[in-house]
Design a protein around this motif. Structure first.
Motif, PDB file in Angstrom:
ATOM      1  N   ALA A  10       0.673  -1.298  -0.090  1.00 31.56           N
ATOM      2  CA  ALA A  10       0.165  -0.165  -0.215  1.00 31.56           C
ATOM      3  C   ALA A  10       0.849   1.228   0.051  1.00 31.56           C
ATOM      4  CB  ALA A  10      -0.933  -0.035   1.203  1.00 31.56           C
ATOM      5  N   GLN A  11       2.098   1.316   0.301  1.00 33.51           N
ATOM      6  CA  GLN A  11       3.020   2.256   0.800  1.00 33.51           C
ATOM      7  C   GLN A  11       4.340   1.780   0.333  1.00 33.51           C
ATOM      8  OE1 GLN A  11       2.010   3.387   4.375  1.00 33.51           O
ATOM      9  NE2 GLN A  11       3.370   2.359   5.560  1.00 33.51           N
ATOM     10  N   PRO A  12       5.094   2.777  -0.024  1.00 37.30           N
ATOM     11  CA  PRO A  12       6.683   2.001  -0.156  1.00 37.30           C
ATOM     12  C   PRO A  12       7.345   1.231   0.879  1.00 37.30           C
ATOM     13  CG  PRO A  12       6.560   4.361  -0.942  1.00 37.30           C
ATOM     14  CD  PRO A  12       5.210   3.985  -0.305  1.00 37.30           C
ATOM     15  N   ILE A  13       8.026   0.291   0.595  1.00 32.72           N
ATOM     16  CA  ILE A  13       8.736  -0.637   1.626  1.00 32.72           C
ATOM     17  C   ILE A  13       9.726   0.134   2.361  1.00 32.72           C
ATOM     18  CG2 ILE A  13       9.974  -2.720   2.215  1.00 32.72           C
ATOM     19  CD1 ILE A  13       7.886  -4.049   0.262  1.00 32.72           C
ATOM     20  N   ARG A  14       9.808   0.660   3.350  1.00 27.83           N
ATOM     21  CA  ARG A  14      11.085   1.187   4.129  1.00 27.83           C
ATOM     22  C   ARG A  14      12.125   0.218   4.087  1.00 27.83           C
ATOM     23  NH1 ARG A  14       9.644   5.135   8.352  1.00 27.83           N
ATOM     24  NH2 ARG A  14       8.627   6.241   6.583  1.00 27.83           N
ATOM     25  N   LEU A  15      13.250   0.437   3.559  1.00 27.02           N
ATOM     26  CA  LEU A  15      14.482  -0.365   3.684  1.00 27.02           C
ATOM     27  C   LEU A  15      15.843   0.374   4.544  1.00 27.02           C
ATOM     28  CD1 LEU A  15      16.573  -2.895   3.371  1.00 27.02           C
ATOM     29  CD2 LEU A  15      16.943  -2.078   1.079  1.00 27.02           C
ATOM     30  N   TYR A  16      16.206  -0.038   5.770  1.00 24.50           N
ATOM     31  CA  TYR A  16      17.322   0.582   6.301  1.00 24.50           C
ATOM     32  C   TYR A  16      18.374  -0.011   5.765  1.00 24.50           C
ATOM     33  CZ  TYR A  16      13.747   2.710   9.304  1.00 24.50           C
ATOM     34  OH  TYR A  16      12.648   3.302   9.861  1.00 24.50           O
ATOM     35  N   HIS A  17      19.314   0.529   5.450  1.00 29.21           N
ATOM     36  CA  HIS A  17      20.369   0.192   4.354  1.00 29.21           C
ATOM     37  C   HIS A  17      21.783   0.789   4.656  1.00 29.21           C
ATOM     38  CE1 HIS A  17      22.248   0.319   0.353  1.00 29.21           C
ATOM     39  NE2 HIS A  17      21.700  -0.667   0.220  1.00 29.21           N
ATOM     40  N   PHE A  18      22.931  -0.022   4.692  1.00 30.29           N
ATOM     41  CA  PHE A  18      24.175   0.514   4.451  1.00 30.29           C
ATOM     42  C   PHE A  18      24.683   0.181   3.001  1.00 30.29           C
ATOM     43  CE2 PHE A  18      28.857   0.170   5.638  1.00 30.29           C
ATOM     44  CZ  PHE A  18      29.162   1.491   5.804  1.00 30.29           C
ATOM     45  N   ALA A  19      25.272   1.232   2.505  1.00 31.64           N
ATOM     46  CA  ALA A  19      25.794   1.164   0.809  1.00 31.64           C
ATOM     47  C   ALA A  19      26.589   0.047   0.823  1.00 31.64           C
ATOM     48  CB  ALA A  19      25.973   2.419   0.676  1.00 31.64           C
ATOM     49  N   LEU A  20      27.569  -0.240   1.702  1.00 27.40           N
ATOM     50  CA  LEU A  20      28.598  -1.335   1.421  1.00 27.40           C
ATOM     51  C   LEU A  20      28.313  -2.760   2.340  1.00 27.40           C
ATOM     52  CD1 LEU A  20      31.700   0.801   2.122  1.00 27.40           C
ATOM     53  CD2 LEU A  20      30.947  -0.212  -0.028  1.00 27.40           C
ATOM     54  N   SER A  21      27.042  -3.092   2.697  1.00 25.38           N
ATOM     55  CA  SER A  21      26.826  -3.971   3.163  1.00 25.38           C
ATOM     56  C   SER A  21      26.147  -4.970   2.122  1.00 25.38           C
ATOM     57  CB  SER A  21      25.479  -3.722   4.356  1.00 25.38           C
ATOM     58  OG  SER A  21      24.597  -5.262   4.631  1.00 25.38           O
ATOM     59  N   GLY A  22      26.663  -6.287   1.881  1.00 25.53           N
ATOM     60  CA  GLY A  22      26.243  -7.239   1.100  1.00 25.53           C
ATOM     61  C   GLY A  22      24.585  -7.605   1.585  1.00 25.53           C
ATOM     62  N   GLU A  49      25.358   3.885  13.854  1.00 21.53           N
ATOM     63  CA  GLU A  49      23.822   4.317  13.911  1.00 21.53           C
ATOM     64  C   GLU A  49      22.734   2.958  14.259  1.00 21.53           C
ATOM     65  OE1 GLU A  49      24.475   8.159  11.315  1.00 21.53           O
ATOM     66  OE2 GLU A  49      23.190   6.492  10.469  1.00 21.53           O
ATOM     67  N   GLN A  50      23.383   1.703  13.919  1.00 16.29           N
ATOM     68  CA  GLN A  50      22.398   0.715  13.940  1.00 16.29           C
ATOM     69  C   GLN A  50      22.440   0.219  15.546  1.00 16.29           C
ATOM     70  OE1 GLN A  50      25.583   0.927  13.241  1.00 16.29           O
ATOM     71  NE2 GLN A  50      26.714  -1.120  13.635  1.00 16.29           N
ATOM     72  N   LYS A  51      23.450   1.117  16.370  1.00 16.97           N
ATOM     73  CA  LYS A  51      23.243   0.543  17.829  1.00 16.97           C
ATOM     74  C   LYS A  51      22.386   1.674  18.733  1.00 16.97           C
ATOM     75  CE  LYS A  51      25.906  -2.828  17.223  1.00 16.97           C
ATOM     76  NZ  LYS A  51      25.535  -4.372  17.335  1.00 16.97           N
ATOM     77  N   THR A  52      21.735   2.687  18.182  1.00 17.69           N
ATOM     78  CA  THR A  52      20.819   3.502  18.723  1.00 17.69           C
ATOM     79  C   THR A  52      19.841   2.970  19.206  1.00 17.69           C
ATOM     80  OG1 THR A  52      19.848   4.171  16.800  1.00 17.69           O
ATOM     81  CG2 THR A  52      21.781   5.363  17.156  1.00 17.69           C
ATOM     82  N   GLN A  63      21.737  -4.674  13.645  1.00 18.54           N
ATOM     83  CA  GLN A  63      22.214  -5.169  12.415  1.00 18.54           C
ATOM     84  C   GLN A  63      21.220  -4.769  11.091  1.00 18.54           C
ATOM     85  OE1 GLN A  63      22.486  -9.437  12.785  1.00 18.54           O
ATOM     86  NE2 GLN A  63      24.907  -9.153  13.393  1.00 18.54           N
ATOM     87  N   VAL A  64      21.810  -4.211   9.952  1.00 18.81           N
ATOM     88  CA  VAL A  64      21.038  -3.925   8.695  1.00 18.81           C
ATOM     89  C   VAL A  64      21.178  -5.068   8.042  1.00 18.81           C
ATOM     90  CG1 VAL A  64      21.373  -1.323   8.648  1.00 18.81           C
ATOM     91  CG2 VAL A  64      23.195  -2.965   7.685  1.00 18.81           C
ATOM     92  N   PRO A  65      20.017  -5.637   7.243  1.00 18.28           N
ATOM     93  CA  PRO A  65      18.964  -4.731   6.761  1.00 18.28           C
ATOM     94  C   PRO A  65      18.010  -4.724   7.839  1.00 18.28           C
ATOM     95  CG  PRO A  65      19.015  -6.496   5.294  1.00 18.28           C
ATOM     96  CD  PRO A  65      20.140  -6.763   6.302  1.00 18.28           C
ATOM     97  N   VAL A  66      16.953  -3.983   7.789  1.00 16.70           N
ATOM     98  CA  VAL A  66      15.550  -3.997   8.408  1.00 16.70           C
ATOM     99  C   VAL A  66      14.598  -3.371   7.280  1.00 16.70           C
ATOM    100  CG1 VAL A  66      14.263  -3.123  10.245  1.00 16.70           C
ATOM    101  CG2 VAL A  66      16.357  -3.535  10.775  1.00 16.70           C
ATOM    102  N   ILE A  67      13.514  -4.123   7.153  1.00 14.43           N
ATOM    103  CA  ILE A  67      12.480  -3.194   6.361  1.00 14.43           C
ATOM    104  C   ILE A  67      11.315  -3.098   7.344  1.00 14.43           C
ATOM    105  CG2 ILE A  67      13.228  -4.516   4.451  1.00 14.43           C
ATOM    106  CD1 ILE A  67      10.680  -6.620   4.541  1.00 14.43           C
TER     107      ILE A  67
END
Length: 216
Positions: A10-22, A49-52, A63-67
């Protein structure tokens, strides 16, 4: 929540992401292959920031990712891949209904969390982030590639058939970026052919190359 497939969220899926994380990239890649609307939320793991507290409320492992998909918040890349396939792939291609093929996909998801990460993944992390390298990482990487090479000489994808599955998505990123950890792909002609097949899929998106990236 039902796992019956739906055409689109129904709305965009939010992906918590780090650019160098496979791990994060494999989710980003699958979202793109499914043509699902996505909002990328950058998380700088180098600044922890993943430990906040706000992030740990979504994933206590930090840990990333989270959706976030509506009311669903889900962590762990392989769990997320499974959810997206079951929820949004009406074709059944990515998570086959056939019991044997589904079991083969699950086996490769275990490989992604085991030898792939312990080998090529950890070697890459050591080089990129200046961490001590596990002395067995390169050996483990080579062992896995020599398992994949003859298999991919006999079939196009990791699970037999004419279409990729979640097995290929889970194994793609850290295999493709193995040279960043000092693992050459030159001896593995069929692995390189397979990587090219994934990269030719409609909707493919690559992961950011690090400064340490070398030709395969």
């Amino acid at each position: 929540m039902s796992l019956t497939t739906a055409a689109h969220p129904a709305q965009p899926i939010r992906l918590y992401h780090f650019a160098l994380s496979g791990h994060a990239h494999r989710v980003e890649l699958f979202l793109s292959l499914l043509a699902l609307p996505t909002e990328i939320v950058p998380v700088n793991v180098l600044k922890r920031e993943q430990k906040t507290p706000s992030f740990l409320a979504m994933n206590p492992f930090g840990q990333v990712p989270v959706i976030q998909d509506g009311e669903v918040t889900l962590a762990d890349s392989n769990a997320i891949l499974t959810y997206l396939a079951r929820r949004y792939d009406a074709s059944g291609q990515w998570w086959p209904q056939d019991a044997v093929k589904a079991a083969e996909v699950q086996r490769w998801l275990s490989v992604a969390a085991g030898p792939l990460l312990q080998g090529a993944g950890n070697a890459r992390i050591a080089v990129l982030f200046g961490r001590p390298m596990d002395p067995r990482a390169l050996e483990i990487a080579g062992q896995l590639l020599w398992v994949m090479e003859p298999l991919l000489a006999q079939q196009r994808f990791l699970v037999a058939g004419d279409a990729p599955t979640l097995a290929d998505i889970a194994l793609y990123t850290y295999t493709s970026h193995a040279p960043e950890g000092g693992v050459s792909l030159q001896p593995y002609e069929n692995v390189r052919r397979w990587l090219a097949e994934i990269e030719a899929l409609p909707g493919f998106v690559g992961m950011q190359r690090s400064p340490e990236h070398k030709a395969a």
